[in-house]
Design an enzyme around this catalytic site. Sequence first.
Site, mmCIF file in Angstrom:
data_model
loop_
_atom_site.group_PDB
_atom_site.id
_atom_site.type_symbol
_atom_site.label_atom_id
_atom_site.label_comp_id
_atom_site.label_asym_id
_atom_site.label_seq_id
_atom_site.Cartn_x
_atom_site.Cartn_y
_atom_site.Cartn_z
ATOM 1 N N GLY A 157 0.819 -1.212 0.000
ATOM 2 C CA GLY A 157 0.000 0.000 0.000
ATOM 3 C C GLY A 157 0.848 1.256 0.000
ATOM 4 O O GLY A 157 0.576 2.219 0.721
ATOM 5 N N ALA A 158 1.878 1.261 -0.855
ATOM 6 C CA ALA A 158 2.880 2.339 -0.786
ATOM 7 C C ALA A 158 2.631 3.488 -1.748
ATOM 8 O O ALA A 158 3.433 4.419 -1.815
ATOM 9 C CB ALA A 158 4.271 1.758 -1.052
ATOM 10 N N SER A 179 -3.433 0.552 14.202
ATOM 11 C CA SER A 179 -4.125 1.818 14.425
ATOM 12 C C SER A 179 -4.367 1.983 15.913
ATOM 13 O O SER A 179 -4.461 0.994 16.649
ATOM 14 C CB SER A 179 -5.467 1.823 13.688
ATOM 15 N N TYR A 196 -13.161 -2.605 11.432
ATOM 16 C CA TYR A 196 -11.829 -2.011 11.278
ATOM 17 C C TYR A 196 -11.023 -2.165 12.563
ATOM 18 O O TYR A 196 -9.866 -2.622 12.541
ATOM 19 C CB TYR A 196 -11.962 -0.532 10.909
ATOM 20 N N LYS A 246 -7.531 -4.369 13.151
ATOM 21 C CA LYS A 246 -6.283 -3.738 13.583
ATOM 22 C C LYS A 246 -5.813 -4.298 14.930
ATOM 23 O O LYS A 246 -4.607 -4.375 15.191
ATOM 24 C CB LYS A 246 -6.461 -2.217 13.657
ATOM 25 N N ILE A 271 -4.128 10.756 11.343
ATOM 26 C CA ILE A 271 -3.073 11.170 10.413
ATOM 27 C C ILE A 271 -3.717 11.808 9.176
ATOM 28 O O ILE A 271 -4.754 11.335 8.690
ATOM 29 C CB ILE A 271 -2.213 9.959 9.978
#
Length: 244
Positions: free
Chosen positions: A9-10, A139, A152, A156, A185
């Site tokens: 996922g870069a 996360s 989610y 995580k 973020i």
Amino acid sequence: MNQTVLITGASRGIGRAAAAAFARNGYNVAVNYCKSKEKATDLANELNGYGVMAAAYQADVSDKTAVGEMFGKAEQELGRISVLVNNAGIAEQILFSDITEEKWDRMFAVNVKGAYNCTQAALSSMIHEKYGRIINVSSMWGISGASCEVHYSASKAALIGFTKALAKEVGLSGITVNCIAPGVIGTDMNSAISGEILEELKENTPINRIGTPEDVAAAILFLASDKASFITGQTLSVDGGFIL
């Protein structure tokens, strides 16, 4: 010879910032993407400007076959992968009662099975060489849980358990496994959050600002470095003190 890092996922956000940080520090970089080919290719070309080798590789991390092919190509072109950053992930805000089985399965397929697939692909070489760094991006909601983000948060949290258990298993092979737990973020993933909610989240952050992808990238780079060689099985919160 430069070490090689593969970052899933870069093509954007935290992954993109991490790719740049590693390249600036002399790592060859395998840029994984799922759909954003143009962004990933542009990033790889940019990273080559740091005097390292970088290339973009397409793979849906939830697809074990695609992941295996990606690792094969990356190692052939860039060298043995000694650092893996499991960063690829998806998120969704939805009431628990509205989470379909399909949504639940897809969340875990990307966020958890993706880390499983990539780690298995990387481990055999790391074990053979008696050296490796695995950094999983979780996360803060994996620590505390978030309302309307049950699937989610659960995925995580699973990454944190994955990190602790694997660290105990591969430590004797010279491999460290650690986890990053970012706070709020400023990334595309959070772009849908309203300005009012973002302001409230900032006010609840002791440092009183929203984090940047570069804040998280610096922590990832540290955990990959020799300075962190005695750190394993840990979850490092990069959240400005949001969760204490």
